[in-house]
Design a protein around this motif. Structure first.
Motif, PDB file in Angstrom:
ATOM      1  N   ILE A   1       0.826  -1.221   0.000  1.00 51.24           N
ATOM      2  CA  ILE A   1       0.000   0.000   0.000  1.00 51.24           C
ATOM      3  C   ILE A   1       0.855   1.264   0.000  1.00 51.24           C
ATOM      4  CG2 ILE A   1      -1.955  -1.154   1.088  1.00 51.24           C
ATOM      5  CD1 ILE A   1      -1.252   0.299   3.706  1.00 51.24           C
ATOM      6  N   HIS A   2       2.142   1.122   0.343  1.00 53.31           N
ATOM      7  CA  HIS A   2       3.069   2.251   0.359  1.00 53.31           C
ATOM      8  C   HIS A   2       3.982   2.298  -0.874  1.00 53.31           C
ATOM      9  CE1 HIS A   2       1.743   2.727   4.440  1.00 53.31           C
ATOM     10  NE2 HIS A   2       2.312   1.596   4.837  1.00 53.31           N
ATOM     11  N   VAL A   3       4.383   1.135  -1.391  1.00 47.89           N
ATOM     12  CA  VAL A   3       5.468   1.124  -2.373  1.00 47.89           C
ATOM     13  C   VAL A   3       5.117   0.568  -3.757  1.00 47.89           C
ATOM     14  CG1 VAL A   3       7.229   1.050  -0.567  1.00 47.89           C
ATOM     15  CG2 VAL A   3       6.374  -1.094  -1.540  1.00 47.89           C
ATOM     16  N   ASP A   4       3.909   0.084  -3.936  1.00 47.88           N
ATOM     17  CA  ASP A   4       3.528  -0.490  -5.235  1.00 47.88           C
ATOM     18  C   ASP A   4       2.305   0.248  -5.780  1.00 47.88           C
ATOM     19  OD1 ASP A   4       2.619  -2.053  -7.388  1.00 47.88           O
ATOM     20  OD2 ASP A   4       3.229  -3.936  -6.419  1.00 47.88           O
ATOM     21  N   PRO A   5       2.541   1.322  -6.553  1.00 45.26           N
ATOM     22  CA  PRO A   5       1.427   2.153  -7.028  1.00 45.26           C
ATOM     23  C   PRO A   5       0.365   1.378  -7.819  1.00 45.26           C
ATOM     24  CG  PRO A   5       3.489   3.310  -7.362  1.00 45.26           C
ATOM     25  CD  PRO A   5       3.838   1.908  -6.929  1.00 45.26           C
ATOM     26  N   GLU A   6       0.778   0.462  -8.684  1.00 46.68           N
ATOM     27  CA  GLU A   6      -0.192  -0.270  -9.503  1.00 46.68           C
ATOM     28  C   GLU A   6      -1.062  -1.189  -8.634  1.00 46.68           C
ATOM     29  OE1 GLU A   6       3.193  -0.168 -10.305  1.00 46.68           O
ATOM     30  OE2 GLU A   6       2.890   1.432 -11.773  1.00 46.68           O
ATOM     31  N   ARG A   7      -0.424  -1.936  -7.782  1.00 46.18           N
ATOM     32  CA  ARG A   7      -1.171  -2.849  -6.918  1.00 46.18           C
ATOM     33  C   ARG A   7      -2.057  -2.068  -5.945  1.00 46.18           C
ATOM     34  NH1 ARG A   7       1.174  -7.405  -2.734  1.00 46.18           N
ATOM     35  NH2 ARG A   7      -0.880  -8.213  -2.175  1.00 46.18           N
ATOM     36  N   ALA A   8      -1.527  -0.973  -5.382  1.00 49.80           N
ATOM     37  CA  ALA A   8      -2.320  -0.158  -4.452  1.00 49.80           C
ATOM     38  C   ALA A   8      -3.546   0.422  -5.157  1.00 49.80           C
ATOM     39  CB  ALA A   8      -1.466   0.949  -3.849  1.00 49.80           C
ATOM     40  N   ALA A   9      -3.399   0.817  -6.413  1.00 45.47           N
ATOM     41  CA  ALA A   9      -4.535   1.347  -7.173  1.00 45.47           C
ATOM     42  C   ALA A   9      -5.574   0.256  -7.431  1.00 45.47           C
ATOM     43  CB  ALA A   9      -4.047   1.941  -8.494  1.00 45.47           C
ATOM     44  N   ALA A  10      -5.102  -0.961  -7.685  1.00 46.13           N
ATOM     45  CA  ALA A  10      -6.010  -2.055  -8.030  1.00 46.13           C
ATOM     46  C   ALA A  10      -6.670  -2.709  -6.820  1.00 46.13           C
ATOM     47  CB  ALA A  10      -5.252  -3.121  -8.827  1.00 46.13           C
ATOM     48  N   GLU A  11      -5.967  -2.757  -5.699  1.00 44.90           N
ATOM     49  CA  GLU A  11      -6.428  -3.575  -4.578  1.00 44.90           C
ATOM     50  C   GLU A  11      -6.830  -2.808  -3.322  1.00 44.90           C
ATOM     51  OE1 GLU A  11      -3.781  -6.848  -3.695  1.00 44.90           O
ATOM     52  OE2 GLU A  11      -3.206  -7.041  -5.807  1.00 44.90           O
ATOM     53  N   THR A  12      -6.746  -1.497  -3.343  1.00 47.22           N
ATOM     54  CA  THR A  12      -7.109  -0.726  -2.154  1.00 47.22           C
ATOM     55  C   THR A  12      -8.137   0.347  -2.508  1.00 47.22           C
ATOM     56  OG1 THR A  12      -5.487   1.090  -2.337  1.00 47.22           O
ATOM     57  CG2 THR A  12      -4.710  -0.976  -1.332  1.00 47.22           C
ATOM     58  N   PRO A  13      -8.818   0.891  -1.529  1.00 44.57           N
ATOM     59  CA  PRO A  13      -9.752   1.990  -1.787  1.00 44.57           C
ATOM     60  C   PRO A  13      -9.063   3.347  -1.916  1.00 44.57           C
ATOM     61  CG  PRO A  13      -9.807   1.422   0.534  1.00 44.57           C
ATOM     62  CD  PRO A  13      -8.883   0.426  -0.135  1.00 44.57           C
ATOM     63  N   PHE A  14      -7.722   3.375  -1.851  1.00 37.12           N
ATOM     64  CA  PHE A  14      -6.992   4.647  -1.812  1.00 37.12           C
ATOM     65  C   PHE A  14      -6.718   5.234  -3.192  1.00 37.12           C
ATOM     66  CE2 PHE A  14      -5.221   2.110   1.875  1.00 37.12           C
ATOM     67  CZ  PHE A  14      -6.115   2.631   2.795  1.00 37.12           C
ATOM     68  N   GLY A  15      -6.823   4.424  -4.242  1.00 35.77           N
ATOM     69  CA  GLY A  15      -6.568   4.922  -5.588  1.00 35.77           C
ATOM     70  C   GLY A  15      -5.094   4.978  -5.938  1.00 35.77           C
ATOM     71  N   GLY A  16      -4.250   4.527  -5.055  1.00 38.65           N
ATOM     72  CA  GLY A  16      -2.799   4.543  -5.258  1.00 38.65           C
ATOM     73  C   GLY A  16      -2.123   4.355  -3.915  1.00 38.65           C
ATOM     74  N   THR A  17      -0.838   4.625  -3.882  1.00 39.58           N
ATOM     75  CA  THR A  17      -0.098   4.436  -2.643  1.00 39.58           C
ATOM     76  C   THR A  17      -0.397   5.546  -1.641  1.00 39.58           C
ATOM     77  OG1 THR A  17       1.800   5.553  -3.606  1.00 39.58           O
ATOM     78  CG2 THR A  17       1.801   3.137  -3.682  1.00 39.58           C
ATOM     79  N   ILE A  18      -0.150   5.211  -0.385  1.00 42.81           N
ATOM     80  CA  ILE A  18      -0.320   6.162   0.713  1.00 42.81           C
ATOM     81  C   ILE A  18       0.952   6.183   1.554  1.00 42.81           C
ATOM     82  CG2 ILE A  18      -2.840   5.980   0.814  1.00 42.81           C
ATOM     83  CD1 ILE A  18      -2.443   4.100   3.273  1.00 42.81           C
ATOM     84  N   ALA A  19       1.168   7.293   2.219  1.00 40.24           N
ATOM     85  CA  ALA A  19       2.307   7.426   3.131  1.00 40.24           C
ATOM     86  C   ALA A  19       2.092   6.564   4.365  1.00 40.24           C
ATOM     87  CB  ALA A  19       2.495   8.885   3.545  1.00 40.24           C
ATOM     88  N   HIS A  20       3.182   6.105   4.937  1.00 46.06           N
ATOM     89  CA  HIS A  20       3.128   5.428   6.225  1.00 46.06           C
ATOM     90  C   HIS A  20       2.627   6.431   7.270  1.00 46.06           C
ATOM     91  CE1 HIS A  20       6.380   3.615   3.876  1.00 46.06           C
ATOM     92  NE2 HIS A  20       6.262   2.512   4.586  1.00 46.06           N
ATOM     93  N   GLY A  21       1.800   5.968   8.189  1.00 51.15           N
ATOM     94  CA  GLY A  21       1.390   6.844   9.280  1.00 51.15           C
ATOM     95  C   GLY A  21       2.588   7.355  10.060  1.00 51.15           C
ATOM     96  N   PHE A  22       3.571   6.464  10.273  1.00 53.42           N
ATOM     97  CA  PHE A  22       4.758   6.875  11.030  1.00 53.42           C
ATOM     98  C   PHE A  22       5.617   7.869  10.258  1.00 53.42           C
ATOM     99  CE2 PHE A  22       4.259   2.745  13.487  1.00 53.42           C
ATOM    100  CZ  PHE A  22       3.772   3.381  14.622  1.00 53.42           C
ATOM    101  N   LEU A  23       5.555   7.851   8.933  1.00 54.79           N
ATOM    102  CA  LEU A  23       6.243   8.885   8.156  1.00 54.79           C
ATOM    103  C   LEU A  23       5.617  10.237   8.450  1.00 54.79           C
ATOM    104  CD1 LEU A  23       7.960  10.228   5.966  1.00 54.79           C
ATOM    105  CD2 LEU A  23       6.465   9.205   4.246  1.00 54.79           C
TER     106      LEU A  23
END
Length: 158
Positions: free
Chosen positions: A48-70
């Motif tokens: 969810i942080h480092v794979d833009p294509e997979r994050a877009a396909a498999e999450t509700p975020f539409g792409g990658t997101i920053a780590h909360g701790f970042l």
């Protein structure tokens, strides 16, 4: 940053600002490169942080997101740009956090900023002031902040 150095405030002046918002940092962009570097340093390489294509396909975020701790780790830099300089402070030390909540994801490419309200100032010793801040990290254009927390720091006075 300001082109000129801020005028230091006394501890008494700071105590007079308890309950008030005392600083808002400039906007900072959280781009994918920063997210990737944080993933490497912390060994948190969840897709969810480092794979833009997979994050877009498999999450509700539409792409990658920053780590909360970042996002949380940016508080020091945000504070440096937003908070008044305490006269006679020789160093600042992180003391801890209370009630940290990650309220909304920060999409890669978003801009964030910190809002600081001074909650309390107390003396721990003759040379240490404990400062408590209510802080939120806003996401530009979003309804909810990325995070909210109470941040406690020690100001060592010289």
């Amino acid at each position: 940053m300001n082109a000129h150095a801020p005028v230091p405030v006394s501890l008494d002046d700071l105590k007079g600002q308890v309950g008030q918002e005392i600083g808002v940092s400039p906007w900072t962009t959280i781009d994918q490169e920063r997210i990737d570097r944080f993933a490497e340093v912390t060994a948190d390489r969840q897709f969810i942080h480092v794979d833009p294509e997979r994050a877009a396909a498999e999450t509700p975020f539409g792409g990658t997101i920053a780590h909360g701790f970042l996002t949380l780790s940016l508080l020091s830099a945000m504070a440096q740009e937003a908070l008044p300089v305490l006269a006679n402070r020789t160093m600042g030390i992180n003391y801890g956090l209370e009630r940290v909540r990650f309220l909304a994801p920060v999409p890669a490419g978003a801009r964030v900023r910190g809002r600081f309200t001074l909650a309390d100032v107390s003396m721990r010793s003759s040379v240490q002031a404990m400062l408590r801040y209510q802080v939120t990290v806003e996401i530009e254009g979003a309804d909810k902040p990325a995070l909210a927390a109470e941040w406690i720091t020690l100001a060592v006075l010289g």
